[in-house]
Design an enzyme around this catalytic site. Structure first.
Site, PDB file in Angstrom:
ATOM      1  N   PRO A  13     -13.886 -87.317  60.374  1.00  0.00           N
ATOM      2  CA  PRO A  13     -14.803 -86.459  59.629  1.00  0.00           C
ATOM      3  C   PRO A  13     -14.154 -85.714  58.474  1.00  0.00           C
ATOM      4  O   PRO A  13     -13.010 -85.262  58.565  1.00  0.00           O
ATOM      5  CB  PRO A  13     -15.303 -85.463  60.692  1.00  0.00           C
ATOM      6  CG  PRO A  13     -14.286 -85.510  61.772  1.00  0.00           C
ATOM      7  CD  PRO A  13     -13.761 -86.920  61.780  1.00  0.00           C
ATOM      8  N   ASN A  14     -14.922 -85.624  57.401  1.00  0.00           N
ATOM      9  CA  ASN A  14     -14.574 -84.889  56.178  1.00  0.00           C
ATOM     10  C   ASN A  14     -13.530 -85.574  55.305  1.00  0.00           C
ATOM     11  O   ASN A  14     -13.250 -85.117  54.200  1.00  0.00           O
ATOM     12  CB  ASN A  14     -14.143 -83.440  56.498  1.00  0.00           C
ATOM     13  CG  ASN A  14     -15.255 -82.659  57.154  1.00  0.00           C
ATOM     14  OD1 ASN A  14     -16.358 -82.594  56.610  1.00  0.00           O
ATOM     15  ND2 ASN A  14     -15.004 -82.103  58.334  1.00  0.00           N
ATOM     16  N   ARG A  21     -11.717 -81.856  48.524  1.00  0.00           N
ATOM     17  CA  ARG A  21     -11.620 -80.974  49.682  1.00  0.00           C
ATOM     18  C   ARG A  21     -10.236 -80.318  49.750  1.00  0.00           C
ATOM     19  O   ARG A  21      -9.237 -81.004  49.963  1.00  0.00           O
ATOM     20  CB  ARG A  21     -11.834 -81.815  50.951  1.00  0.00           C
ATOM     21  CG  ARG A  21     -11.617 -81.069  52.232  1.00  0.00           C
ATOM     22  CD  ARG A  21     -11.541 -82.017  53.416  1.00  0.00           C
ATOM     23  NE  ARG A  21     -11.402 -81.280  54.648  1.00  0.00           N
ATOM     24  CZ  ARG A  21     -10.927 -81.788  55.775  1.00  0.00           C
ATOM     25  NH1 ARG A  21     -10.563 -83.059  55.828  1.00  0.00           N
ATOM     26  NH2 ARG A  21     -10.825 -81.050  56.844  1.00  0.00           N
ATOM     27  N   TYR A  26      -4.717 -81.023  51.141  1.00  0.00           N
ATOM     28  CA  TYR A  26      -4.884 -82.458  51.399  1.00  0.00           C
ATOM     29  C   TYR A  26      -4.537 -83.363  50.218  1.00  0.00           C
ATOM     30  O   TYR A  26      -4.561 -84.579  50.356  1.00  0.00           O
ATOM     31  CB  TYR A  26      -6.323 -82.730  51.865  1.00  0.00           C
ATOM     32  CG  TYR A  26      -6.649 -82.034  53.169  1.00  0.00           C
ATOM     33  CD1 TYR A  26      -5.943 -82.342  54.334  1.00  0.00           C
ATOM     34  CD2 TYR A  26      -7.635 -81.062  53.249  1.00  0.00           C
ATOM     35  CE1 TYR A  26      -6.213 -81.704  55.530  1.00  0.00           C
ATOM     36  CE2 TYR A  26      -7.925 -80.421  54.448  1.00  0.00           C
ATOM     37  CZ  TYR A  26      -7.204 -80.748  55.580  1.00  0.00           C
ATOM     38  OH  TYR A  26      -7.475 -80.117  56.771  1.00  0.00           O
ATOM     39  N   ASN A  77      -6.472 -91.423  61.482  1.00  0.00           N
ATOM     40  CA  ASN A  77      -6.507 -90.006  61.151  1.00  0.00           C
ATOM     41  C   ASN A  77      -7.879 -89.537  61.625  1.00  0.00           C
ATOM     42  O   ASN A  77      -8.884 -89.733  60.928  1.00  0.00           O
ATOM     43  CB  ASN A  77      -6.342 -89.767  59.644  1.00  0.00           C
ATOM     44  CG  ASN A  77      -6.365 -88.287  59.310  1.00  0.00           C
ATOM     45  OD1 ASN A  77      -6.662 -87.442  60.165  1.00  0.00           O
ATOM     46  ND2 ASN A  77      -6.061 -87.956  58.066  1.00  0.00           N
ATOM     47  N   ALA A  80     -10.579 -83.537  62.432  1.00  0.00           N
ATOM     48  CA  ALA A  80     -10.744 -82.479  63.431  1.00  0.00           C
ATOM     49  C   ALA A  80     -10.959 -83.032  64.841  1.00  0.00           C
ATOM     50  O   ALA A  80     -10.660 -82.345  65.829  1.00  0.00           O
ATOM     51  CB  ALA A  80     -11.896 -81.568  63.040  1.00  0.00           C
ATOM     52  N   HIS A  83      -8.235 -82.878  67.518  1.00  0.00           N
ATOM     53  CA  HIS A  83      -7.994 -81.662  68.299  1.00  0.00           C
ATOM     54  C   HIS A  83      -9.047 -81.420  69.373  1.00  0.00           C
ATOM     55  O   HIS A  83      -8.895 -80.493  70.173  1.00  0.00           O
ATOM     56  CB  HIS A  83      -7.954 -80.453  67.360  1.00  0.00           C
ATOM     57  CG  HIS A  83      -7.177 -80.691  66.099  1.00  0.00           C
ATOM     58  ND1 HIS A  83      -5.853 -81.072  66.113  1.00  0.00           N
ATOM     59  CD2 HIS A  83      -7.544 -80.653  64.789  1.00  0.00           C
ATOM     60  CE1 HIS A  83      -5.444 -81.236  64.854  1.00  0.00           C
ATOM     61  NE2 HIS A  83      -6.448 -80.999  64.048  1.00  0.00           N
ATOM     62  N   ASP A  90      -9.839 -91.296  75.171  1.00  0.00           N
ATOM     63  CA  ASP A  90     -10.082 -92.293  76.224  1.00  0.00           C
ATOM     64  C   ASP A  90     -10.242 -93.691  75.635  1.00  0.00           C
ATOM     65  O   ASP A  90      -9.738 -94.677  76.194  1.00  0.00           O
ATOM     66  CB  ASP A  90     -11.339 -91.929  77.022  1.00  0.00           C
ATOM     67  CG  ASP A  90     -11.082 -90.850  78.069  1.00  0.00           C
ATOM     68  OD1 ASP A  90      -9.908 -90.579  78.384  1.00  0.00           O
ATOM     69  OD2 ASP A  90     -12.077 -90.287  78.581  1.00  0.00           O
ATOM     70  N   GLU A 101      -0.788 -92.524  64.747  1.00  0.00           N
ATOM     71  CA  GLU A 101      -1.592 -91.388  64.286  1.00  0.00           C
ATOM     72  C   GLU A 101      -1.039 -90.889  62.954  1.00  0.00           C
ATOM     73  O   GLU A 101       0.179 -90.822  62.768  1.00  0.00           O
ATOM     74  CB  GLU A 101      -1.502 -90.276  65.330  1.00  0.00           C
ATOM     75  CG  GLU A 101      -2.284 -89.027  64.971  1.00  0.00           C
ATOM     76  CD  GLU A 101      -2.181 -87.941  66.039  1.00  0.00           C
ATOM     77  OE1 GLU A 101      -1.270 -88.025  66.899  1.00  0.00           O
ATOM     78  OE2 GLU A 101      -3.003 -87.007  65.997  1.00  0.00           O
ATOM     79  N   HIS A 103      -1.700 -87.819  59.775  1.00  0.00           N
ATOM     80  CA  HIS A 103      -2.390 -86.667  59.189  1.00  0.00           C
ATOM     81  C   HIS A 103      -1.757 -86.379  57.843  1.00  0.00           C
ATOM     82  O   HIS A 103      -0.530 -86.472  57.694  1.00  0.00           O
ATOM     83  CB  HIS A 103      -2.263 -85.423  60.075  1.00  0.00           C
ATOM     84  CG  HIS A 103      -2.904 -85.589  61.406  1.00  0.00           C
ATOM     85  ND1 HIS A 103      -4.247 -85.421  61.605  1.00  0.00           N
ATOM     86  CD2 HIS A 103      -2.376 -85.964  62.601  1.00  0.00           C
ATOM     87  CE1 HIS A 103      -4.533 -85.665  62.879  1.00  0.00           C
ATOM     88  NE2 HIS A 103      -3.418 -85.999  63.503  1.00  0.00           N
ATOM     89  N   SER A 105      -1.753 -83.395  56.261  1.00  0.00           N
ATOM     90  CA  SER A 105      -1.080 -82.090  56.279  1.00  0.00           C
ATOM     91  C   SER A 105      -0.108 -81.993  57.456  1.00  0.00           C
ATOM     92  O   SER A 105      -0.217 -82.767  58.425  1.00  0.00           O
ATOM     93  CB  SER A 105      -2.128 -80.979  56.372  1.00  0.00           C
ATOM     94  OG  SER A 105      -2.882 -81.097  57.566  1.00  0.00           O
ATOM     95  N   ARG A 110       0.236 -75.053  60.304  1.00  0.00           N
ATOM     96  CA  ARG A 110      -1.135 -74.582  60.122  1.00  0.00           C
ATOM     97  C   ARG A 110      -1.602 -73.820  61.381  1.00  0.00           C
ATOM     98  O   ARG A 110      -0.803 -73.452  62.219  1.00  0.00           O
ATOM     99  CB  ARG A 110      -2.034 -75.781  59.789  1.00  0.00           C
ATOM    100  CG  ARG A 110      -1.550 -76.531  58.529  1.00  0.00           C
ATOM    101  CD  ARG A 110      -2.520 -77.593  58.085  1.00  0.00           C
ATOM    102  NE  ARG A 110      -3.795 -77.002  57.700  1.00  0.00           N
ATOM    103  CZ  ARG A 110      -4.928 -77.702  57.569  1.00  0.00           C
ATOM    104  NH1 ARG A 110      -4.920 -79.009  57.794  1.00  0.00           N
ATOM    105  NH2 ARG A 110      -6.047 -77.098  57.224  1.00  0.00           N
ATOM    106  N   ARG A 114      -4.596 -76.528  65.531  1.00  0.00           N
ATOM    107  CA  ARG A 114      -4.271 -77.875  65.033  1.00  0.00           C
ATOM    108  C   ARG A 114      -2.974 -78.411  65.642  1.00  0.00           C
ATOM    109  O   ARG A 114      -2.577 -79.537  65.370  1.00  0.00           O
ATOM    110  CB  ARG A 114      -4.146 -77.871  63.505  1.00  0.00           C
ATOM    111  CG  ARG A 114      -5.426 -77.498  62.784  1.00  0.00           C
ATOM    112  CD  ARG A 114      -5.276 -77.628  61.271  1.00  0.00           C
ATOM    113  NE  ARG A 114      -6.248 -76.790  60.594  1.00  0.00           N
ATOM    114  CZ  ARG A 114      -7.507 -77.162  60.299  1.00  0.00           C
ATOM    115  NH1 ARG A 114      -7.918 -78.377  60.585  1.00  0.00           N
ATOM    116  NH2 ARG A 114      -8.340 -76.332  59.696  1.00  0.00           N
TER     117      ARG A 114
END
Ligand code: DQA
Length: 151
Positions: A13-14, A21, A26, A77, A80, A83, A90, A101, A103, A105, A110, A114
């Protein structure tokens, strides 16, 4: 017919808003820029990519479930959802594929919420803090994982 390993790259998301953003956190690259860079790096590594973004947790779960039969590894990625989502965690545990994985940032510089990622516990490893370049580092790692090459 292509015999290249195919890596599913999932953006949560986002991340569709990258470029506008919070660019100080980012970066100024758009998700389209990142997809183009990933395509070039994948080609150089002898990989193919399937690059996607969704704002919907259930859609991401479905993509991870389906990946088992059609992809060779997953770079994720989860934004949110990293977290919060036991459902994504699962699904990743069940997919039986190498997971990296990423990210943009540095999560550990932070907010404390996070600092924990469910995705990390299902991943071979995690790359964070290198901005868009982190996706290329993730592809480098994945190239080795799908081929079990020496470093
Ligand atoms: C992010 C970090 C997450 O905490 C955040 O919710 C995001 C982006 C990153 O790439 O730095 O959406 O995953």
């Amino acid at each position: 017919m292509s015999v290249e390993p195919v890596v599913l790259i999932i953006n949560g998301p986002n991340l569709n808003l990258l470029g506008v953003r919070e660019p100080d956190i980012y970066g100024r690259e758009t998700l389209g820029d990142i997809e183009a860079w990933c395509g070039e790096r994948a080609e150089a590594l002898g990989l193919a990519i399937d690059f996607r973004q969704s704002n919907l947790e259930g859609e991401i779960v479905t993509w991870v479930q389906e990946a088992r039969d059609v992809h060779d590894g997953i770079i994720i990625n989860a934004g949110a959802y990293s977290h919060t989502s036991i459902a994504v965690f699962d699904a990743l545990l069940a997919c039986d594929l190498p997971v990296v994985e990423v990210h943009l940032s540095n999560l550990f510089r932070r907010e404390s919420f996070r600092h924990h990622s469910y995705v990390s516990a299902a991943a071979v490893g995690m790359i964070c803090g290198f901005g868009a370049h982190g996706y290329l580092l993730a592809l480098d790692a994945m190239a080795r994982l799908v081929r079990t090459e020496p470093p």
